[in-house]
Design an enzyme around this catalytic site. Structure first.
Site, PDB file in Angstrom:
ATOM      1  CG  PHE A 139      -1.891   1.211   1.131  1.00 52.21           C
ATOM      2  CD1 PHE A 139      -3.009   1.156   0.322  1.00 52.21           C
ATOM      3  CD2 PHE A 139      -1.635   2.378   1.835  1.00 52.21           C
ATOM      4  CE1 PHE A 139      -3.871   2.251   0.215  1.00 52.21           C
ATOM      5  CE2 PHE A 139      -2.486   3.477   1.737  1.00 52.21           C
ATOM      6  CZ  PHE A 139      -3.609   3.410   0.921  1.00 52.21           C
ATOM      7  CG  ASP A 223       5.579   3.611   1.754  1.00 49.32           C
ATOM      8  OD1 ASP A 223       5.624   4.320   2.781  1.00 49.32           O
ATOM      9  OD2 ASP A 223       4.531   3.414   1.112  1.00 49.32           O
ATOM     10  CE  LYS A 252      -1.031   5.621   7.486  1.00 49.59           C
ATOM     11  NZ  LYS A 252      -0.686   4.871   6.299  1.00 49.59           N
TER      12      LYS A 252
HETATM   13  C1  LIG Z   1      -0.939   5.230   4.844  1.00 56.05           C
HETATM   14  C2  LIG Z   1       0.144   4.853   3.912  1.00 56.05           C
HETATM   15  C3  LIG Z   1       0.386   5.601   2.737  1.00 56.05           C
HETATM   16  C4  LIG Z   1      -0.494   6.747   2.313  1.00 56.05           C
HETATM   17  O1  LIG Z   1      -0.478   7.786   3.212  1.00 56.05           O
HETATM   18  P1  LIG Z   1      -1.643   8.899   3.196  1.00 56.05           P
HETATM   19  O2  LIG Z   1      -1.185   9.901   4.197  1.00 56.05           O
HETATM   20  O3  LIG Z   1      -2.913   8.204   3.549  1.00 56.05           O
HETATM   21  O4  LIG Z   1      -1.684   9.456   1.829  1.00 56.05           O
HETATM   22  C5  LIG Z   1       1.458   5.229   1.957  1.00 56.05           C
HETATM   23  N1  LIG Z   1       2.252   4.198   2.298  1.00 56.05           N
HETATM   24  C6  LIG Z   1       2.057   3.467   3.406  1.00 56.05           C
HETATM   25  C7  LIG Z   1       2.987   2.355   3.744  1.00 56.05           C
HETATM   26  C8  LIG Z   1       0.984   3.763   4.239  1.00 56.05           C
HETATM   27  O5  LIG Z   1       0.760   3.014   5.335  1.00 56.05           O
END
Ligand SMILES: *Cc1c(COP(=O)(O)O)cnc(C)c1O
Length: 404
Positions: A139, A223, A252
């Protein structure tokens, strides 16, 4: 204050229905607890999906935001602002990266990584390098660039055509190797797949990816949106793997609830996005930067990163006990630090359990269909973790009784 039913009635009429929120309205929080408009208490072991790193209403975070609001909110990127420069320096010190670009969310940080990779090779006279290699169930966010690297079909369906990305099974190093043709700009990976089911990368996996990227002349991107800022018991998930990514995405937990994202890069790709090629109106805003500086300061001074490691071990042991006690309903526990998942047996949907947990006053989230995810504030106490695990035991126990 309106009642929960009054407040949700208005929400149902006026909010765009792309979410399916719980039938109550949260009004305030304190530490790892939140309270709804009717005063009912909930133990928050999801932390706004790994966001409220220092819990709710932390006095030092609240004061930092208030002080900065009384001083300077926003000046645009035509000017430096002092909290932002200090934040860039702090993040580079903690991550070992060299430079920071700021934005407002995780998806924007990923978007920056994708644009960095493409433009890096464009600048080197290799414009054919446009494809990214990413992983099934990864994700990475919801904007079109981030969606193109996200590996869950249900999020992608109906939004194509998406950019050139190949998804391969997580942890399958041979599958990555087969994809490393001269059109690959970068490999992108999460140190622990979060939304994909709390799946830690196997030992040696990140190092193997780094090698494959190097052999193919591609970039290696990580990420850290969910895993970064202390959640795994170290500042960033890749630390300890012995590898150095070319760039990482952070968001986050960084602002502790204030929206902020960042791309951190090594010097070798610092020239990939020269002035005019990428930007953000709000990114690096003084208020957001002051919030993030306060979060980092609290994490450091309260020992919360080391705490995430020890509390995470405690939680993992409690979840392993649940698996041993209730083998008919849960099959495994996995995760790192304060990102832990309880894997339920095939056919049990986590989303059906969340309302039952809410009735018992505990907030948790699903990671995929079958994994119950714990991503509590880093200020959580062992007693609060016990309370959450007991609520889960109660719900799963009655499920197990109903199955026999
Ligand atoms: C939540 C998340 C995103 C996206 O972040 P948003 O602030 O919702 O756009 C991207 N990568 C990972 C691993 C995430 O957990």
């Amino acid at each position: 204050m309106p009642s929960n039913s009054e407040a949700t009635a208005l929400a149902k009429r006026r909010l765009y229905e792309n979410y399916k929120p719980a039938p109550f309205v949260l009004a305030r929080g304190l530490g790892s607890q939140v309270f709804d408009v009717e005063g009912r208490r909930y133990l928050d072991l999801m932390a706004g999906v790994a966001v409220n790193a220092v819990g709710h209403a932390h006095p030092r975070l609240a004061k930092a935001i208030a002080d900065q609001a009384h001083t300077l909110l926003h000046v645009s990127n035509y000017f430096y602002n002092e909290p932002n420069v200090r934040l860039a320096d702090t993040l580079c010190r903690l991550s070992g990266m060299d430079r920071a670009f700021f934005c407002n969310s995780g998806t924007e940080a990923i978007e920056a990584l994708v644009k960095l990779a493409r433009h890096h090779f464009y600048g080197l006279g290799e414009p054919q390098r446009t494809r990214l290699v990413a992983f099934d169930h990864a994700f990475h966010g919801r904007t079109l660039g981030a969606l193109s690297v996200t590996g869950t079909p249900k999020y992608r369906e109906g939004f194509g055509p998406l950019g050139p990305v190949t998804h391969v099974p997580f942890a399958d190093i041979e599958a990555v190797q087969r994809e490393m043709t001269p059109d690959v700009a970068a490999i992108l990976v999460e140190p622990v797949q979060g939304e994909g089911g709390v799946v830690p990368a196997p030992i040696g996996f990140l190092a193997a990816l780094r090698d494959l990227a190097d052999q193919a002349g591609a970039l290696f991107l990580i990420d850290e949106v969910q895993t970064g800022v202390g959640r795994l018991g170290r500042w960033f998930g890749f630390q300890g793997s012995g590898v150095e990514p070319d760039a990482i995405a952070v968001a986050k937990g960084l602002g502790g609830g204030f929206p902020i994202g960042a791309m951190l890069v090594k010097e070798r790709v610092a020239g990939a996005l020269p002035p005019g090629t990428h930007g953000s109106t709000f990114g690096g805003n003084a208020l957001a930067s002051a919030a993030a500086l306060a979060v980092i300061d609290i994490l450091e001074s309260e020992g919360l990163v080391e705490g995430a490691r020890s509390k995470g071990q405690y939680l993992a042991a409690r979840l392993a006990t649940l698996v041993a006690e209730l083998p008919d309903v849960c099959v495994a526990a996995r995760g790192e630090g304060l990102l832990q998942g309880l894997v339920l047996r095939e056919g049990i949907l986590v989303r059906d359990l969340l309302p039952l947990l809410q009735e018992r006053g505990v907030l948790l989230t699903a990671a995929g269909d079958r994994v119950l995810r714990f991503s509590p504030p880093l200020v959580v106490t062992l007693a609060e973790l016990d309370e959450g695990v007991e609520a889960v035991r109660g719900v799963l126990g009655s499920l197990a009784r109903n199955r026999v």
